[in-house]
Design an enzyme around this catalytic site. Structure first.
Site, mmCIF file in Angstrom:
data_model
loop_
_atom_site.group_PDB
_atom_site.id
_atom_site.type_symbol
_atom_site.label_atom_id
_atom_site.label_comp_id
_atom_site.label_asym_id
_atom_site.label_seq_id
_atom_site.Cartn_x
_atom_site.Cartn_y
_atom_site.Cartn_z
ATOM 1 N N ASP A 290 0.863 -1.179 0.000
ATOM 2 C CA ASP A 290 0.000 0.000 0.000
ATOM 3 C C ASP A 290 0.902 1.233 0.000
ATOM 4 O O ASP A 290 1.398 1.674 1.041
ATOM 5 C CB ASP A 290 -0.911 -0.010 1.227
ATOM 6 C CG ASP A 290 -1.907 1.137 1.245
ATOM 7 O OD1 ASP A 290 -1.686 2.134 0.534
ATOM 8 O OD2 ASP A 290 -2.917 1.040 1.973
ATOM 9 N N ARG A 293 -0.231 4.410 2.188
ATOM 10 C CA ARG A 293 0.002 4.189 3.618
ATOM 11 C C ARG A 293 1.480 4.269 3.966
ATOM 12 O O ARG A 293 1.911 5.047 4.834
ATOM 13 C CB ARG A 293 -0.560 2.830 4.018
ATOM 14 C CG ARG A 293 -0.028 2.277 5.338
ATOM 15 C CD ARG A 293 -0.208 0.767 5.356
ATOM 16 N NE ARG A 293 0.244 0.168 6.604
ATOM 17 C CZ ARG A 293 1.458 -0.349 6.802
ATOM 18 N NH1 ARG A 293 2.374 -0.290 5.839
ATOM 19 N NH2 ARG A 293 1.769 -0.912 7.957
ATOM 20 N N GLY A 318 2.492 -2.635 17.445
ATOM 21 C CA GLY A 318 1.979 -3.398 16.311
ATOM 22 C C GLY A 318 2.966 -3.308 15.163
ATOM 23 O O GLY A 318 2.600 -3.013 14.018
ATOM 24 N N ASP A 340 5.010 -6.389 19.174
ATOM 25 C CA ASP A 340 3.995 -7.112 18.398
ATOM 26 C C ASP A 340 3.590 -8.372 19.156
ATOM 27 O O ASP A 340 4.445 -9.050 19.735
ATOM 28 C CB ASP A 340 4.504 -7.487 17.008
ATOM 29 C CG ASP A 340 3.366 -7.672 16.025
ATOM 30 O OD1 ASP A 340 3.132 -6.758 15.208
ATOM 31 O OD2 ASP A 340 2.682 -8.708 16.085
ATOM 32 N N SER A 342 1.883 -10.920 17.696
ATOM 33 C CA SER A 342 1.772 -12.066 16.797
ATOM 34 C C SER A 342 3.125 -12.739 16.622
ATOM 35 O O SER A 342 4.165 -12.218 17.038
ATOM 36 C CB SER A 342 1.226 -11.625 15.434
ATOM 37 O OG SER A 342 2.232 -10.967 14.686
ATOM 38 N N GLU A 369 -0.804 -4.334 26.958
ATOM 39 C CA GLU A 369 -1.387 -4.182 28.291
ATOM 40 C C GLU A 369 -0.676 -5.083 29.305
ATOM 41 O O GLU A 369 -0.421 -4.664 30.450
ATOM 42 C CB GLU A 369 -2.883 -4.497 28.257
ATOM 43 C CG GLU A 369 -3.745 -3.512 27.484
ATOM 44 C CD GLU A 369 -3.808 -3.811 25.990
ATOM 45 O OE1 GLU A 369 -4.565 -3.115 25.288
ATOM 46 O OE2 GLU A 369 -3.108 -4.747 25.534
ATOM 47 N N GLU A 391 0.509 2.000 13.278
ATOM 48 C CA GLU A 391 -0.474 1.943 12.194
ATOM 49 C C GLU A 391 -1.619 1.083 12.705
ATOM 50 O O GLU A 391 -1.648 -0.119 12.528
ATOM 51 C CB GLU A 391 0.155 1.370 10.923
ATOM 52 C CG GLU A 391 -0.691 1.569 9.680
ATOM 53 C CD GLU A 391 -1.690 0.453 9.455
ATOM 54 O OE1 GLU A 391 -2.765 0.484 10.103
ATOM 55 O OE2 GLU A 391 -1.396 -0.437 8.652
ATOM 56 N N GLU A 400 -11.413 -3.531 14.336
ATOM 57 C CA GLU A 400 -10.351 -4.273 15.035
ATOM 58 C C GLU A 400 -9.997 -3.655 16.379
ATOM 59 O O GLU A 400 -9.334 -4.284 17.190
ATOM 60 C CB GLU A 400 -9.079 -4.431 14.184
ATOM 61 C CG GLU A 400 -9.277 -5.287 12.960
ATOM 62 C CD GLU A 400 -7.987 -5.465 12.173
ATOM 63 O OE1 GLU A 400 -7.820 -6.543 11.566
ATOM 64 O OE2 GLU A 400 -7.148 -4.556 12.145
ATOM 65 N N HIS A 547 -5.284 -0.012 0.917
ATOM 66 C CA HIS A 547 -5.779 -1.354 1.248
ATOM 67 C C HIS A 547 -6.998 -1.289 2.168
ATOM 68 O O HIS A 547 -7.706 -2.283 2.337
ATOM 69 C CB HIS A 547 -4.667 -2.193 1.887
ATOM 70 C CG HIS A 547 -4.412 -1.902 3.334
ATOM 71 N ND1 HIS A 547 -3.729 -0.778 3.759
ATOM 72 C CD2 HIS A 547 -4.755 -2.577 4.463
ATOM 73 C CE1 HIS A 547 -3.661 -0.783 5.073
ATOM 74 N NE2 HIS A 547 -4.263 -1.858 5.538
#
Length: 620
Positions: A290, A293, A318, A340, A342, A369, A391, A400, A547
């Site tokens: 993108d 962005r 993130g 992150d 993930s 958190e 982002e 989300e 996107h």
């Protein structure tokens, strides 16, 4: 999940309360005998079949007294708004909220009375407890009460129950009670009595009169007019027996024994599901490709290297593959913490090392958190972040629900002294416009063939779905208006759920009238800190596609889209908030009307020509 060309479907709030608590109550068997038991006891069952309902009634008399909570009651802890009879609760709704439940129920002789009434009651209670039944001010969400609540609920039911094309599985979830041991559902025959009185009154007045409902001294609701012959009563008994059989079968299927091997699967952990979705490489590829962005973030960071980043502490929440952290390190930051939750953090760590920034960037894995609560962020005792980059935007800006996590990080770890710390981006806004949609027109001529019968199916799908799509600018027929904006250095989580008025006018050059098929939601982002080089980007239809595309909802495809004429406006209220069942999903409620403003005695008066309600959700 951010995926390209992905469509989101509408889902109302679901309640997973089991019906086993209702099994001991009125007209509902606790369990169904097995085939073997039925064979062994067949003779006994034949002799006792006529007494089954009497036995159930005796059991009910031994039960505790039922407590009836009115439909418009939000809490079951306030005994002042509870009643000992169904009639009193129905009368309370009519008296306090001008909400007439009976108006939305089918005829007492309708073969599906029980099923339709159950759905109506559970839909009503779901709506009353949802964000659609609140009004959000600039500081907090305010609960709607009284006539306004009754009006909103009535408009919602008119739209929700008026659609006879609803998916069967969509309706089936409303057979599960929203309120545990809901006395309304346990006394369906009493509710049917009230509807029969209403039907008799309408019949005696030729069907053209209104039903008058009053409350007797004993709490019963009395419907003016009425009376029934023996023949009508016998017909009703027969109909009731058939309905009771169907209702028992339906409830037996839905009532799941928790000890049974067929028990429902555990409720999905929405946070785990969300973070796991970012472990797949495709989503990062889409975001990095993108250009709008990624170039906006790169330009905002590098063009403000001296003003914001040189020798500063930066946190990237993130981080994904780490691209924004790399930009910050390149801009001269002395410390960058990339967070992150993930599994992509493994590759991010390798990418940081490969690009020679291991001495500046530290990749941390976990929910922010939890990391804050457990003091696991690599910050010194008195260290605070000067810049938080993230982002966090989703479809329709807030889908989300990542921004609340960024605000938590801001409040805990950003330098709050004037001019010493900032969010980056530091501003965002959400905007609205109207557009035409030719999907229904397509079926008029398909390779020379008339396929009009497809229109009803397509219109139903358009009504129930919120789409994420690229809307061509030449299909936009109204002006693009600002709904709300936020200063990300100061706003709170509560301000993200909001209700605002809106007013749309025909776009200049579009002629005398336009057809409004859908509303289009987009957002703008600002990197505009004082004494820096500002950078902006937009996801509007008039800008280069991103996107995020645009998020759309159809206005009234089943009944024909409204027409907006020159000199008229579409005005109303736009409400958006987190879904009660999954906070990462978004609920929308739009009340709209089209008409004209006229000047009378130096006062502007609005004359309404048409209007309606849009209730929808953006869900993963």
């Amino acid at each position: 999940v951010k995926t390209i060309d992905h469509k989101y479907t509408s889902k109302k709030n679901q309640n997973t309360t089991k019906l086993t608590t209702m099994a001991r109550k009125k007209s509902i068997p606790e369990s169904c005998p097995s085939d073997e038991e039925s064979d062994d006891d067949s003779n006994s069952n034949e002799n006792d079949s006529d007494n089954d309902d009497d036995d159930n009634d005796e059991d009910i008399q031994e039960d505790d007294d039922l407590t009836f909570y009115p439909i418009c009651c939000r809490t079951t802890t306030d005994r002042l708004t509870s009643y000992s009879t169904l009639a009193e609760a129905v009368a309370y709704d009519l008296r306090q909220n001008t909400f007439d439940l009976l108006r939305h129920l089918p005829s007492a002789t309708n073969e599906q009375f029980f099923e339709k009434a159950i759905v109506c009651i559970n839909k009503s209670r779901t709506f009353v407890s949802s964000s659609a039944a609140t009004t959000t001010t600039t500081t907090a969400a305010v609960v709607v009460e009284g006539d306004e609540l009754g009006k909103r609920l009535t408009e919602y039911l008119d739209a929700a129950l008026g659609d006879n094309t609803s998916e069967e599985e969509e309706e089936e979830k409303y057979f599960r009670p929203f309120l545990t041991d809901d006395a309304f559902l346990l006394c369906m025959d009493d509710l049917q009595d009230l509807c029969e009185q209403r039907d008799d009154t309408e019949s005696s007045s030729g069907g053209g009169g209104e039903t008058t409902m009053t409350t007797a001294t004993n709490g019963d609701v009395v419907v003016a007019g009425g009376g029934a012959t023996n023949e009508k009563l016998q017909m009703r008994i027969t109909a009731l027996e058939e309905q009771l059989t169907r209702a028992k079968a339906c409830i037996t299927v839905l009532a799941v024994d928790e000890t049974d091997a067929t028990k429902q699967p555990a409720v999905r952990d929405n946070d785990t599901y969300y973070f796991n979705s970012y472990s797949h490489s495709s989503i990062h590829e889409v975001m990095l490709q993108d250009r709008v962005r990624t170039n906006a973030y790169r330009d905002a960071i590098l063009s403000n290297a001296t003003a914001l980043f040189k020798d500063k502490i930066v946190i990237d929440l993130g981080c994904g593959t780490g691209i924004l952290s790399l930009f910050a390190a390149k801009a001269g930051a002395k410390k960058v913490i990339a967070i992150d939750a993930s599994d992509i953090h493994t590759e991010a760590t390798e990418i940081v090392h490969l690009n020679g920034y291991s001495d500046v960037i530290t990749v941390v894995h976990g929910k922010v958190e939890d990391l804050i609560a457990q003091h696991k962020l690599p910050l010194g005792k008195d260290e605070k972040a000067n810049v938080i980059i993230s982002e966090w935007m989703g479809y329709a800006l807030f889908f989300e629900t990542m921004l609340p996590s960024v605000l938590t990080l801001r409040d805990a770890c950003m330098d709050q002294r004037d001019g010493m710390g900032t969010m980056f981006p530091n501003g965002c806004s959400i905007l609205l416009e109207g557009a035409t949609d030719l999907r229904l027109d397509f079926w008029d001529d398909v390779y020379g063939m008339d396929m009009n019968p497809m229109k009803t199916r397509v219109a139903k799908e358009m009504k129930n779905d919120m789409n994420v799509e690229i809307v061509q600018s030449d299909t936009v027929v109204t002006d693009r208006i600002l709904l709300k904006d936020w200063n990300l250095n100061k706003c709170s989580d509560k301000e993200l759920d909001f209700e605002v008025p809106f007013e749309l006018k025909i776009q200049e050059g579009k002629g005398d009238s336009v057809r409004l098929d859908k509303l289009v939601i987009s957002f703008d982002i600002a990197f505009d800190v004082p004494n820096t080089t500002p950078v902006y980007f937009s996801t509007g239809c008039q800008s280069e596609p991103t996107h995020w595309k645009q998020t759309t909802m159809c206005i009234d495809p089943l009944n024909g889209s409204p027409v907006l004429k020159a000199g008229e406006v579409m005005k109303g209220t736009f409400q958006m908030g987190k879904n009660n069942s999954n906070h990462r999903d978004m609920d929308f409620l739009i009340l709209w009307e089209i008409g004209s403003f006229l000047m009378k005695e130096d006062k502007s008066t609005f004359t309404r020509r048409c209007g309606g309600t849009i209730v929808n959700s953006l869900t993963a």
